[in-house]
Design an enzyme around this catalytic site. Structure first.
Site, PDB file in Angstrom:
ATOM      1  CG  HIS A 180      -0.465   0.363   2.499  1.00 36.54           C
ATOM      2  ND1 HIS A 180      -0.070  -0.560   3.442  1.00 36.54           N
ATOM      3  CD2 HIS A 180      -0.263   1.576   3.078  1.00 36.54           C
ATOM      4  CE1 HIS A 180       0.341   0.070   4.524  1.00 36.54           C
ATOM      5  NE2 HIS A 180       0.232   1.368   4.329  1.00 36.54           N
ATOM      6  CD  GLN A 214      -2.132   6.307  10.309  1.00 37.05           C
ATOM      7  OE1 GLN A 214      -2.228   6.481  11.501  1.00 37.05           O
ATOM      8  NE2 GLN A 214      -2.620   5.232   9.720  1.00 37.05           N
ATOM      9  N   GLY A 215       2.807   6.346   8.753  1.00 36.65           N
ATOM     10  CA  GLY A 215       4.179   6.619   8.353  1.00 36.65           C
ATOM     11  C   GLY A 215       5.145   5.506   8.740  1.00 36.65           C
ATOM     12  CG  ASP A 216       5.641   3.868  12.417  1.00 40.47           C
ATOM     13  OD1 ASP A 216       6.724   4.451  12.268  1.00 40.47           O
ATOM     14  OD2 ASP A 216       4.915   4.024  13.410  1.00 40.47           O
ATOM     15  CB  SER A 217       2.795   1.949   6.215  1.00 44.55           C
ATOM     16  OG  SER A 217       1.544   1.792   6.800  1.00 44.55           O
ATOM     17  CG  ASP A 229       0.105  -3.862   2.875  1.00 47.18           C
ATOM     18  OD1 ASP A 229       0.549  -3.361   1.823  1.00 47.18           O
ATOM     19  OD2 ASP A 229      -0.274  -3.179   3.846  1.00 47.18           O
TER      20      ASP A 229
HETATM   21  N1  ARG Z   1      -1.088   2.293   7.212  1.00 51.84           N
HETATM   22  C1  ARG Z   1      -0.224   3.037   8.086  1.00 51.84           C
HETATM   23  C2  ARG Z   1       0.870   3.734   7.293  1.00 51.84           C
HETATM   24  O1  ARG Z   1       0.725   3.926   6.118  1.00 51.84           O
HETATM   25  C3  ARG Z   1       0.268   2.221   9.229  1.00 51.84           C
HETATM   26  C4  ARG Z   1      -0.774   2.089  10.221  1.00 51.84           C
HETATM   27  C5  ARG Z   1      -0.414   1.223  11.333  1.00 51.84           C
HETATM   28  N2  ARG Z   1      -1.432   1.385  12.294  1.00 51.84           N
HETATM   29  C6  ARG Z   1      -1.442   0.761  13.472  1.00 51.84           C
HETATM   30  N3  ARG Z   1      -2.390   1.054  14.295  1.00 51.84           N
HETATM   31  N4  ARG Z   1      -0.535  -0.106  13.782  1.00 51.84           N
HETATM   32  O2  ARG Z   1       1.813   4.240   7.829  1.00 51.84           O
END
Ligand code: ARG
Length: 263
Positions: free
Chosen positions: A79, A209-212, A124
């Site tokens: 993603h 967000q941003g750790d993805s 993913d």
């Molecule tokens: N989708 C998020 C990203 O793009 C990561 C989200 C992780 N969320 C969580 N609650 N662990 O950075």
């Protein structure tokens, strides 16, 4: 449990992709204060990683994390990328915990390979080929589910609290494994075979967000780091009863290795 995620969760996931970075709390769990209606519970930032502690960590310019699968291939989340093909638009930053350090190693991408069949649910993972090797230790990926349990380490430059800013310095935290049965109670759309969950029932510690795209890892039987997950999604960050969801690396290890061999 299988099936499509709730629409709400899909929407959250998309938001997360676009969103910045973040890593939630660490050892010091703070009491969850009474939040205003609709507001996120407060999440304390993780602790700083030491320079060189996680040499395989990579920051990607679209606002995601990643890990060095080889010195010239970064493993990240599907993603975080738009598709597969030649792509010179991504910059990988490595070798530093401080993204603004003058010693940062910055290398451009040449190709992207998004997991075949990725459609927003499960699968993913993605690979990014770099223009030149990064001379740092790589992170082994788990080939079996033998390490899909215990306590995991997560790290990233993502937000240190839900809705918060991305981080200049790499943060780390530890999160315990959560079973599919338990995680599926929170997330009916969980794809058991392709996703692995981690977090505390009481919340407080999570990726965000941003750790993805960044790795979730632990020690293997030889005391080496081994990657078991890829930061994928969650409802908010560090909320009670909503663990983080990670791509289950062991399930895709053979596919990942085969794909890497084509890059
Ligand atoms: N989708 C998020 C990203 O793009 C990561 C989200 C992780 N969320 C969580 N609650 N662990 O950075």
């Amino acid at each position: 449990m299988k099936g499509r995620p709730l629409k709400l969760l899909s929407a959250l996931k998309r938001t997360a992709v676009v969103g910045a970075v973040m890593l939630a709390a660490a050892a010091t769990l703070q009491p969850v204060a009474t939040a205003a209606a609709g507001a996120a519970p407060p999440v304390v930032g993780g602790t700083r990683a030491a320079q060189g502690e996680f040499p395989f960590m990579v920051r990607l310019s679209m606002g995601c994390g990643g890990s060095l699968l080889t010195q010239q291939i970064v493993l990240t989340a599907a993603h975080c990328v738009n598709g597969s093909g030649n792509n010179t638009s991504i910059t990988a930053t490595a070798g530093v915990v401080d993204l603004q350090s003058t010693s940062a190693i910055k290398v451009k991408s040449t190709k992207v390979l998004q997991a075949p069949g990725y459609n927003g649910t499960g699968k993913d993972w993605a690979l990014i080929k770099l223009a030149s090797p990064i001379n740092r230790a790589t992170l082994n990926i788990a080939d079996t589910n033998a390490y899909d349990s215990g306590t995991f380490t997560v790290a990233g430059w993502g937000s240190a609290r839900e809705g918060g800013a991305q981080q200049r310095y790499l943060l780390k935290a530890q999160v315990p494994f959560v079973s599919d049965a338990s995680c599926g109670q929170s997330y009916p759309g969980l794809v058991d075979e392709e996703e692995i969950c981690a977090g505390y029932t009481q919340g407080g510690v999570d990726t965000c967000q941003g750790d993805s795209g960044g790795p979730m890892f632990r020690r293997d039987n030889n005391n080496e780091w081994i990657q078991v997950g890829i930061v994928s999604w969650g409802q908010g960050c560090a909320r009670p009863n909503y663990p983080g969801v990670y791509a289950e690396v062991s399930h895709f290890a053979a596919d990942i290795r085969a794909a890497a061999a084509t890059l």
